[in-house]
Write a protein that holds these residues in place. Structure first.
Motif, mmCIF file in Angstrom:
data_model
loop_
_atom_site.group_PDB
_atom_site.id
_atom_site.type_symbol
_atom_site.label_atom_id
_atom_site.label_comp_id
_atom_site.label_asym_id
_atom_site.label_seq_id
_atom_site.Cartn_x
_atom_site.Cartn_y
_atom_site.Cartn_z
ATOM 1 N N LEU A 76 -4.835 -4.478 -2.580
ATOM 2 C CA LEU A 76 -4.977 -3.034 -2.411
ATOM 3 C C LEU A 76 -6.325 -2.531 -2.905
ATOM 4 C CD1 LEU A 76 -1.427 -1.938 -3.635
ATOM 5 C CD2 LEU A 76 -2.199 -2.290 -1.267
ATOM 6 N N ALA A 77 -6.790 -3.088 -4.025
ATOM 7 C CA ALA A 77 -8.072 -2.644 -4.588
ATOM 8 C C ALA A 77 -8.628 -3.747 -5.476
ATOM 9 C CB ALA A 77 -7.890 -1.369 -5.391
ATOM 10 N N LYS A 78 -9.961 -3.785 -5.541
ATOM 11 C CA LYS A 78 -10.666 -4.751 -6.397
ATOM 12 C C LYS A 78 -11.715 -3.983 -7.191
ATOM 13 C CE LYS A 78 -13.510 -8.919 -6.164
ATOM 14 N NZ LYS A 78 -14.834 -8.580 -6.592
ATOM 15 N N ASN A 79 -11.787 -4.254 -8.500
ATOM 16 C CA ASN A 79 -12.759 -3.608 -9.390
ATOM 17 C C ASN A 79 -12.698 -2.087 -9.273
ATOM 18 O OD1 ASN A 79 -13.505 -6.182 -10.138
ATOM 19 N ND2 ASN A 79 -15.278 -6.230 -8.807
ATOM 20 N N LEU A 80 -11.489 -1.566 -9.364
ATOM 21 C CA LEU A 80 -11.259 -0.126 -9.233
ATOM 22 C C LEU A 80 -11.520 0.557 -10.574
ATOM 23 C CD1 LEU A 80 -10.214 2.246 -7.498
ATOM 24 C CD2 LEU A 80 -7.916 1.666 -8.314
ATOM 25 N N GLN A 81 -12.555 1.374 -10.620
ATOM 26 C CA GLN A 81 -12.900 2.069 -11.861
ATOM 27 C C GLN A 81 -11.972 3.262 -12.082
ATOM 28 O OE1 GLN A 81 -17.022 3.159 -12.099
ATOM 29 N NE2 GLN A 81 -17.642 1.081 -12.584
ATOM 30 N N ASP A 85 -13.080 12.977 -15.937
ATOM 31 C CA ASP A 85 -14.137 13.931 -16.281
ATOM 32 C C ASP A 85 -15.510 13.265 -16.344
ATOM 33 O OD1 ASP A 85 -12.249 15.994 -16.459
ATOM 34 O OD2 ASP A 85 -11.853 15.538 -18.571
ATOM 35 N N GLY A 86 -15.784 12.379 -15.403
ATOM 36 C CA GLY A 86 -17.093 11.739 -15.334
ATOM 37 C C GLY A 86 -17.295 10.596 -16.306
ATOM 38 N N VAL A 87 -16.277 10.242 -17.074
ATOM 39 C CA VAL A 87 -16.370 9.147 -18.040
ATOM 40 C C VAL A 87 -15.535 7.968 -17.533
ATOM 41 C CG1 VAL A 87 -15.883 8.422 -20.408
ATOM 42 C CG2 VAL A 87 -16.686 10.753 -19.951
ATOM 43 N N THR A 88 -16.141 6.768 -17.475
ATOM 44 C CA THR A 88 -15.418 5.573 -17.056
ATOM 45 C C THR A 88 -14.589 5.056 -18.220
ATOM 46 O OG1 THR A 88 -17.179 5.000 -15.512
ATOM 47 C CG2 THR A 88 -15.642 3.241 -16.107
ATOM 48 N N LEU A 89 -13.244 5.023 -18.024
ATOM 49 C CA LEU A 89 -12.334 4.551 -19.067
ATOM 50 C C LEU A 89 -12.078 3.055 -18.980
ATOM 51 C CD1 LEU A 89 -9.690 7.420 -18.999
ATOM 52 C CD2 LEU A 89 -11.694 7.186 -20.484
ATOM 53 N N GLY A 90 -12.231 2.499 -17.805
ATOM 54 C CA GLY A 90 -11.981 1.076 -17.623
ATOM 55 C C GLY A 90 -11.976 0.741 -16.153
ATOM 56 N N GLU A 91 -11.519 -0.479 -15.867
ATOM 57 C CA GLU A 91 -11.530 -0.946 -14.491
ATOM 58 C C GLU A 91 -10.365 -1.912 -14.280
ATOM 59 O OE1 GLU A 91 -15.327 -2.184 -12.301
ATOM 60 O OE2 GLU A 91 -14.411 -4.110 -12.830
ATOM 61 N N PHE A 92 -9.680 -1.776 -13.159
ATOM 62 C CA PHE A 92 -8.656 -2.726 -12.744
ATOM 63 C C PHE A 92 -9.348 -3.833 -11.955
ATOM 64 C CE2 PHE A 92 -6.015 1.239 -12.719
ATOM 65 C CZ PHE A 92 -5.166 0.879 -13.756
ATOM 66 N N ASP A 93 -9.145 -5.096 -12.345
ATOM 67 C CA ASP A 93 -9.735 -6.191 -11.572
ATOM 68 C C ASP A 93 -9.141 -6.217 -10.166
ATOM 69 O OD1 ASP A 93 -11.281 -6.903 -13.714
ATOM 70 O OD2 ASP A 93 -10.224 -8.775 -14.149
ATOM 71 N N PHE A 94 -7.799 -6.279 -10.096
ATOM 72 C CA PHE A 94 -7.119 -6.333 -8.809
ATOM 73 C C PHE A 94 -5.837 -5.514 -8.867
ATOM 74 C CE2 PHE A 94 -9.426 -10.341 -9.158
ATOM 75 C CZ PHE A 94 -10.080 -10.404 -7.938
ATOM 76 N N LEU A 95 -5.576 -4.742 -7.831
ATOM 77 C CA LEU A 95 -4.274 -4.126 -7.600
ATOM 78 C C LEU A 95 -3.705 -4.796 -6.360
ATOM 79 C CD1 LEU A 95 -4.827 -0.338 -8.296
ATOM 80 C CD2 LEU A 95 -3.740 -2.032 -9.753
ATOM 81 N N VAL A 96 -2.490 -5.334 -6.497
ATOM 82 C CA VAL A 96 -1.913 -6.185 -5.469
ATOM 83 C C VAL A 96 -0.502 -5.709 -5.137
ATOM 84 C CG1 VAL A 96 -1.212 -8.566 -4.962
ATOM 85 C CG2 VAL A 96 -3.246 -8.135 -6.347
ATOM 86 N N HIS A 97 -0.164 -5.731 -3.849
ATOM 87 C CA HIS A 97 1.193 -5.438 -3.394
ATOM 88 C C HIS A 97 1.893 -6.765 -3.122
ATOM 89 C CE1 HIS A 97 3.956 -4.457 0.146
ATOM 90 N NE2 HIS A 97 4.562 -4.019 -0.946
ATOM 91 N N ASP A 98 3.023 -7.002 -3.811
ATOM 92 C CA ASP A 98 3.837 -8.192 -3.573
ATOM 93 C C ASP A 98 4.829 -7.828 -2.467
ATOM 94 O OD1 ASP A 98 5.818 -10.181 -3.566
ATOM 95 O OD2 ASP A 98 5.637 -10.518 -5.727
ATOM 96 N N LYS A 99 4.652 -8.400 -1.303
ATOM 97 C CA LYS A 99 5.478 -8.066 -0.144
ATOM 98 C C LYS A 99 6.925 -8.530 -0.305
ATOM 99 C CE LYS A 99 1.442 -8.587 2.807
ATOM 100 N NZ LYS A 99 0.819 -9.418 3.850
ATOM 101 N N HIS A 100 7.163 -9.535 -1.154
ATOM 102 C CA HIS A 100 8.528 -10.032 -1.358
ATOM 103 C C HIS A 100 9.326 -9.128 -2.285
ATOM 104 C CE1 HIS A 100 7.501 -14.482 -0.187
ATOM 105 N NE2 HIS A 100 7.260 -13.625 0.769
ATOM 106 N N THR A 101 8.699 -8.651 -3.331
ATOM 107 C CA THR A 101 9.423 -7.825 -4.315
ATOM 108 C C THR A 101 9.160 -6.337 -4.139
ATOM 109 O OG1 THR A 101 7.641 -7.898 -5.946
ATOM 110 C CG2 THR A 101 9.294 -9.686 -6.019
ATOM 111 N N GLU A 102 8.200 -6.007 -3.266
ATOM 112 C CA GLU A 102 7.793 -4.610 -3.029
ATOM 113 C C GLU A 102 7.253 -3.958 -4.302
ATOM 114 O OE1 GLU A 102 7.295 -3.166 -0.179
ATOM 115 O OE2 GLU A 102 8.068 -4.907 0.882
ATOM 116 N N GLN A 103 6.646 -4.751 -5.176
ATOM 117 C CA GLN A 103 6.061 -4.228 -6.409
ATOM 118 C C GLN A 103 4.546 -4.202 -6.308
ATOM 119 O OE1 GLN A 103 7.772 -6.828 -9.390
ATOM 120 N NE2 GLN A 103 9.241 -5.232 -9.922
ATOM 121 N N ILE A 104 3.948 -3.276 -7.035
ATOM 122 C CA ILE A 104 2.505 -3.220 -7.184
ATOM 123 C C ILE A 104 2.171 -3.915 -8.503
ATOM 124 C CG2 ILE A 104 0.469 -1.745 -7.370
ATOM 125 C CD1 ILE A 104 1.938 -1.591 -4.648
ATOM 126 N N ILE A 105 1.237 -4.855 -8.462
ATOM 127 C CA ILE A 105 0.890 -5.663 -9.629
ATOM 128 C C ILE A 105 -0.574 -5.412 -9.984
ATOM 129 C CG2 ILE A 105 0.699 -8.010 -10.537
ATOM 130 C CD1 ILE A 105 2.758 -8.827 -8.363
#
Length: 146
Positions: A76-81, A85-105
């Protein structure tokens, strides 16, 4: 071969979360029939688009290819900052949808090599696992995680 090696690695941090365990089991057993030869053109394109010669970005590129061509997972997303309010709090390396469990990981990917250095103290011998510099030791990192 690099991608197959990456998928087969065991986690050093054991987090008792069902979705993470399911993801690791699926990756390690190649449930979605990943074949690095079949993915060679896609791997080459992703690696050519990488601007870094460092190990971390290389491994992230391999994982990106795995997720993009997996039958089970949808990237779904890679390196999502995360900005507030204009301040970067962190970054997600990967957001992934598991099609078998219907979960977002949310996946954080880290890889590092350590050199085992024997250290004698009195009558006992220990091994320090040293990273790129003397203060970067695996035993210290593991104590912080527990």
């Amino acid at each position: 071969n690099n991608l197959n090696w990456l998928i087969a690695q065991k986690d050093i941090v054991n987090i008792d979360v069902q979705t993470i365990a399911a993801l690791h089991k699926t990756c390690a057993s190649f449930d979605d029939k990943l074949n690095e030869q079949r993915l060679r053109p896609q791997l080459e394109e992703i690696l050519q688009n990488s601007n870094s010669h460092f190990l971390g970005p290389h491994v992230e590129s391999l994982w990106q290819c795995y997720l993009e061509y997996s039958e089970r997972y949808e990237l779904l997303a890679k390196n999502l900052q995360i900005n507030v309010d204009g301040v970067t709090l962190g970054e997600f390396d990967f957001l992934v949808h598991d099609k078998h469990t219907e979960q977002i990981i949310h996946q954080e990917l880290a890889i590092k090599f350590y050199l085992g250095v024997p250290y004698s103290s009195g009558s006992s011998t220990q091994t320090y696992w040293v990273g790129p510099n003397q203060i970067d030791r695996l035993d210290i990192k593991l104590r912080h995680l527990n």
